[in-house]
Write a protein that holds these residues in place. Structure first.
Motif, short mmCIF file in Angstrom:
data_model
loop_
_atom_site.label_atom_id
_atom_site.label_comp_id
_atom_site.label_asym_id
_atom_site.label_seq_id
_atom_site.Cartn_x
_atom_site.Cartn_y
_atom_site.Cartn_z
N LEU A 124 5.89 4.02 15.55
CA LEU A 124 6.83 5.14 15.45
C LEU A 124 7.09 5.52 13.99
O LEU A 124 7.20 6.70 13.66
CB LEU A 124 8.15 4.81 16.16
N ALA A 125 7.18 4.53 13.11
CA ALA A 125 7.42 4.80 11.69
C ALA A 125 6.22 5.47 11.03
O ALA A 125 6.35 6.14 10.01
CB ALA A 125 7.77 3.51 10.95
N ALA A 126 5.04 5.31 11.62
CA ALA A 126 3.84 5.93 11.07
C ALA A 126 3.81 7.44 11.33
O ALA A 126 3.14 8.17 10.61
CB ALA A 126 2.59 5.28 11.65
N ILE A 127 4.53 7.90 12.33
CA ILE A 127 4.50 9.33 12.68
C ILE A 127 5.02 10.19 11.54
O ILE A 127 4.33 11.13 11.11
CB ILE A 127 5.24 9.59 14.01
N PRO A 128 6.24 9.94 10.99
CA PRO A 128 6.67 10.77 9.86
C PRO A 128 5.75 10.63 8.64
O PRO A 128 5.51 11.61 7.93
CB PRO A 128 8.08 10.28 9.53
N SER A 129 5.22 9.44 8.44
CA SER A 129 4.29 9.24 7.32
C SER A 129 3.07 10.14 7.48
O SER A 129 2.64 10.79 6.54
CB SER A 129 3.88 7.77 7.24
N LEU A 130 2.53 10.16 8.68
CA LEU A 130 1.36 10.99 8.97
C LEU A 130 1.69 12.47 8.81
O LEU A 130 0.93 13.23 8.19
CB LEU A 130 0.85 10.71 10.38
N LEU A 131 2.84 12.88 9.33
CA LEU A 131 3.23 14.30 9.24
C LEU A 131 3.50 14.74 7.81
O LEU A 131 3.39 15.92 7.49
CB LEU A 131 4.46 14.55 10.11
N LEU A 132 3.85 13.79 6.94
CA LEU A 132 4.11 14.09 5.53
C LEU A 132 2.93 13.69 4.65
O LEU A 132 3.10 13.20 3.53
CB LEU A 132 5.39 13.39 5.07
N CYS A 133 1.72 13.91 5.17
CA CYS A 133 0.49 13.66 4.42
C CYS A 133 0.39 12.22 3.92
O CYS A 133 0.06 11.96 2.75
CB CYS A 133 0.34 14.64 3.26
N PHE A 134 0.71 11.27 4.79
CA PHE A 134 0.61 9.83 4.51
C PHE A 134 1.58 9.38 3.41
O PHE A 134 1.33 8.38 2.74
CB PHE A 134 -0.82 9.43 4.16
N ALA A 135 2.69 10.09 3.26
CA ALA A 135 3.66 9.72 2.22
C ALA A 135 4.18 8.30 2.42
O ALA A 135 4.37 7.56 1.45
CB ALA A 135 4.83 10.71 2.22
N GLY A 136 4.39 7.89 3.65
CA GLY A 136 4.90 6.55 3.92
C GLY A 136 3.92 5.47 3.55
O GLY A 136 4.30 4.39 3.08
N THR A 137 2.64 5.73 3.75
CA THR A 137 1.61 4.77 3.37
C THR A 137 1.42 4.77 1.85
O THR A 137 1.31 3.72 1.23
CB THR A 137 0.28 5.09 4.08
N LEU A 138 1.41 5.95 1.25
CA LEU A 138 1.25 6.06 -0.20
C LEU A 138 2.45 5.48 -0.94
O LEU A 138 2.33 5.12 -2.11
CB LEU A 138 1.04 7.52 -0.59
N TRP A 139 3.58 5.35 -0.25
CA TRP A 139 4.78 4.80 -0.85
C TRP A 139 4.54 3.41 -1.44
O TRP A 139 5.16 3.01 -2.41
CB TRP A 139 5.91 4.75 0.19
N MET A 140 3.61 2.68 -0.85
CA MET A 140 3.35 1.32 -1.32
C MET A 140 2.88 1.27 -2.77
O MET A 140 3.00 0.26 -3.42
CB MET A 140 2.35 0.60 -0.40
N VAL A 141 2.38 2.38 -3.28
CA VAL A 141 1.92 2.43 -4.68
C VAL A 141 3.12 2.32 -5.64
O VAL A 141 3.00 1.70 -6.69
CB VAL A 141 1.13 3.74 -4.94
#
Length: 169
Positions: A124-141
Motif C-alpha cells: 500500500l505504501a508503494a502506491i503513492p511512491s509509484l504515483l509520484l514517479c517513485f519518489a518514495g523509493t528514491l527517498w532512500m538516496v
C-alpha cells in the motif's frame, strides 16, 4: 534497592547490507515484466468471461462501434493480481523473482521473515511512491538510513544476500 528490568533483545543474526537503489530498481524491472505477463493473462480471462456472458456477436458489435472491453471488474482484477504477486512472494520466501535474480531479500527490521500485515502495508505504501514517479523509493538516496517510504511504513528493509559463489556441479 529498586529492580531494573532490562528488555531482552532477540539474538541478532549477522547484519546484511541494505540493498542499494540500483539493485532495487533492476529487480523491479524484472518483476514488472512478470506483472505485465500476468496482466495479459488476466485480460484474456476477462475476455473469456465476457464472451461467455455477452456472446461473440454482441462483443463484436461493441468493438465495431468503438467501445472498449475494459471494465471496473478488469481493473479490480489487475490490482488484485499485483497485490497477490508481491505479497505472496514476499511472505513465502522474502523475494520476488526479480529480487532473487539480484540477490536481495525483504526482511523485517529484526531480520525476520515478512508477515502478511507488513507485506500489505509495504504494498500500500508503494502506491503513492509509484504515483509520484517513485519518489518514495528514491527517498532512500537522501534518507540517513537508506530507507524508502515503503521500508519505513512497513518496518521492513531490503538487504543484499551474500554471494555464495558460482554454481557448483
Amino acid at each position: 534497592m529498586p529492580l531494573s528490568i532490562q528488555p531482552t533483545q532477540p539474538p541478532q543474526s549477522p547484519q546484511l547490507p541494505i540493498a542499494p537503489l540500483w539493485r532495487r530498481l533492476t529487480a523491479l524491472i524484472y518483476d514488472t515484466l512478470l506483472v505485465v505477463a500476468l496482466f495479459i493473462l488476466t485480460a484474456f480471462i476477462n475476455l473469456g468471461i465476457q464472451l461467455v456472458y455477452y456472446g461473440e456477436p454482441h462483443l463484436k458489435q461493441l468493438t465495431e462501434d468503438g467501445h472498449t472491453l475494459d471494465n471496473g471488474g478488469l481493473y479490480l482484477a489487475l490490482v488484485a493480481v499485483t497485490y497477490a504477486f508481491f505479497t505472496y512472494c514476499w511472505c513465502r520466501k522474502g523475494q520476488t523473482p526479480g529480487m532473487k535474480a539480484w540477490r536481495v531479500r525483504l526482511v523485517t527490521t529484526q531480520m525476520q521473515p515478512v508477515t502478511l500485515k507488513s507485506a500489505t502495508i509495504r504494498w500500500l505504501a508503494a502506491i503513492p511512491s509509484l504515483l509520484l514517479c517513485f519518489a518514495g523509493t528514491l527517498w532512500m538516496v537522501v534518507d540517513p538510513q537508506a530507507k524508502s517510504w515503503q521500508d519505513r511504513a512497513s518496518k521492513t528493509m531490503i538487504v543484499v544476500l551474500p554471494n555464495l559463489g558460482a554454481c557448483r556441479n
